[in-house]
Write an enzyme that holds these catalytic residues in place. Structure first.
Site, PDB file in Angstrom:
ATOM      1  N   ARG A 223       1.590  23.548 -16.936  1.00  0.00           N
ATOM      2  CA  ARG A 223       1.340  24.937 -17.333  1.00  0.00           C
ATOM      3  C   ARG A 223       0.435  25.046 -18.561  1.00  0.00           C
ATOM      4  NH1 ARG A 223       6.578  24.727 -15.604  1.00  0.00           N
ATOM      5  NH2 ARG A 223       7.387  24.297 -17.680  1.00  0.00           N
ATOM      6  N   GLY A 244     -10.003  -0.088 -21.019  1.00  0.00           N
ATOM      7  CA  GLY A 244      -8.615  -0.381 -20.687  1.00  0.00           C
ATOM      8  C   GLY A 244      -7.650  -0.123 -21.810  1.00  0.00           C
ATOM      9  N   HIS A 246      -8.423   2.633 -24.316  1.00  0.00           N
ATOM     10  CA  HIS A 246      -8.506   4.064 -24.607  1.00  0.00           C
ATOM     11  C   HIS A 246      -7.982   4.928 -23.464  1.00  0.00           C
ATOM     12  CE1 HIS A 246     -11.055   2.758 -27.932  1.00  0.00           C
ATOM     13  NE2 HIS A 246     -10.949   3.972 -28.432  1.00  0.00           N
ATOM     14  N   ASP A 270     -18.462   3.603 -27.200  1.00  0.00           N
ATOM     15  CA  ASP A 270     -17.889   3.958 -28.505  1.00  0.00           C
ATOM     16  C   ASP A 270     -17.872   2.731 -29.412  1.00  0.00           C
ATOM     17  OD1 ASP A 270     -16.913   5.891 -30.273  1.00  0.00           O
ATOM     18  OD2 ASP A 270     -14.823   5.504 -29.789  1.00  0.00           O
ATOM     19  N   LEU A 302      -6.079   2.982 -32.778  1.00  0.00           N
ATOM     20  CA  LEU A 302      -7.426   2.691 -32.303  1.00  0.00           C
ATOM     21  C   LEU A 302      -8.469   3.303 -33.235  1.00  0.00           C
ATOM     22  CD1 LEU A 302      -7.026   3.295 -28.458  1.00  0.00           C
ATOM     23  CD2 LEU A 302      -7.344   1.093 -29.600  1.00  0.00           C
ATOM     24  N   ALA A 303      -9.521   2.555 -33.485  1.00  0.00           N
ATOM     25  CA  ALA A 303     -10.609   3.018 -34.358  1.00  0.00           C
ATOM     26  C   ALA A 303     -11.931   2.605 -33.744  1.00  0.00           C
ATOM     27  CB  ALA A 303     -10.446   2.441 -35.761  1.00  0.00           C
ATOM     28  N   GLY A 304     -12.356   3.340 -32.719  1.00  0.00           N
ATOM     29  CA  GLY A 304     -13.537   2.951 -31.977  1.00  0.00           C
ATOM     30  C   GLY A 304     -13.194   1.865 -30.978  1.00  0.00           C
TER      31      GLY A 304
END
Length: 368
Positions: A223, A244, A246, A270, A302-304
């Site tokens: 919704r 795999g 991200h 990225d 995660l950083a890039g």
């Protein structure tokens, strides 16, 4: 002359099984029909090098840390060494002064004698983002739209330089989105908490793309479809990180197969400074490390990404399960279409280092 004898060649948006390539060790000299008795190097696939519209850094350099022509050249060179022939260096959320520096550097690199081969334009990701979806971007730089931006970007567009700007549509006035769009900038929605309705309003104002689909966005609910559903259901292009880490393979497959129009999904890396560089770098004063194939900060977030577009291509075929032609287009023809550029084609005169020869496992092999 030396012959490359591929099982398939990617040319004119399709796979061909009846062509061979001649080269002199440096450049292609001919693409011609296969003839009885042809002998040469057997490969599974020949294709032009990839095009990546989201490369934050490579070769030990981040564009944020070195927004100069030399920084751009280092990023492009490192990417060309790993199979990406055309690169859109990406400046992430920062000060207006540093944005000016990156814009001036891009203009200088593009217009100098000989230009900068492989430079595909400039991607400015932020700072007009939703702080709730900032990811690794520094919240201290996130701010309302800078009214100076269209004027700063105008010289790039006047020189024919492709430009992409990622912003959160719910944080930017439609008139400002429209001004960028009318300038010829590719306006992409990303790092956003937009509802489906807000995303569609952004599209009406001039958004034509979405940045790293699924990431830094609220996830779809029955919704509350949100920006992701609006993107998938739209006619816009959408980039996606296929490492795999991200996005799960199943979600990549779902998005690609659900689009109402073919040729609207493209892969991005990225990539950060660790591609062709050391296993760590500093961003906003924080150390980022490669761990288990992914880039993480001290908190483990995660950083890039630590992936090349050629690896993304392999993943699209072997992990996601897309048809080969669709996967190849996502790394070549589609990103070029996003920025309004013709797709580089295998043709006489193309340098051999921009020709990707792949084996049956979708790994690069030396051509020649």
């Amino acid at each position: 002359m030396t012959l490359l004898l591929p099982d398939r060649i990617w040319r004119d948006g399709a796979l061909h099984a009846d062509l061979v390539a001649e080269h002199d060790g440096k450049t292609l000299t001919a693409i011609r029909p296969r003839q009885p008795g042809d002998q040469g190097q057997q490969v599974a696939l020949l294709m032009p090098a990839c095009t990546d519209l989201q490369v934050n850094g490579s070769g030990g350099v981040m564009l944020n840390s070195d927004p100069t022509p030399e920084g751009l050249a280092a990023i492009v060179a490192a990417q060309r060494a790993v199979g990406t022939g055309w690169v859109m260096p990406t400046l992430i959320t920062t000060s207006l002064d540093q944005m000016r520096q990156a814009i001036a550097a891009t203009l200088a690199a593009w217009t100098r004698p000989g230009g900068l081969p492989g430079l595909a334009g400039l991607h400015i990701e932020g700072p007009y983002l939703n702080p709730a979806r900032k990811g690794t971007h520094d919240a201290g730089f996130i701010r309302p739209f800078d009214p100076e931006l269209p004027g700063l970007l105008a010289p790039l567009r006047a020189a024919g330089i492709p430009v992409m700007v990622t912003l959160a549509p719910e944080r930017v006035d439609p008139a400002d989105i429209r001004a960028l769009h009318e300038l010829g900038v590719v306006v992409s929605a990303g790092h956003t908490a937009a509802t489906a309705e807000e995303a569609r309003a952004g599209i009406a104002a001039g958004i034509t793309c979405f940045t790293h689909l699924f990431n830094a966005m609220p996830q779809m609910e029955s919704r509350a479809p949100g920006v992701i559903a609006a993107a998938i259901n739209s006619d816009c292009h959408a980039g996606i990180i296929v490492d795999g880490h991200h996005v799960h393979w199943d979600m990549v497959a779902l998005a690609c197969r659900a689009r109402p129009r073919a040729g609207r999904m493209f892969a991005v890396s990225d990539a950060m400074a660790t591609i062709g560089g050391p296993d760590h770098f500093t961003l906003y004063g924080e150390r980022i490390d490669v761990k288990d194939g992914k880039l993480v900060n001290a908190a483990g977030s995660l950083a890039g990404a630590h992936v090349t577009l050629l690896e993304c291509l392999r993943n699209l075929v072997l992990k996601v399960g897309l048809p080969e032609a669709e996967a190849i287009a996502m790394c070549t023809d589609v990103p070029n279409a996003v920025i309004g550029q013709p797709s580089p084609a295998l043709a006489p005169g193309m340098p051999l280092d921009l020709v990707l020869a792949l084996d049956a496992d979708w790994r690069r092999v030396p051509a020649g």
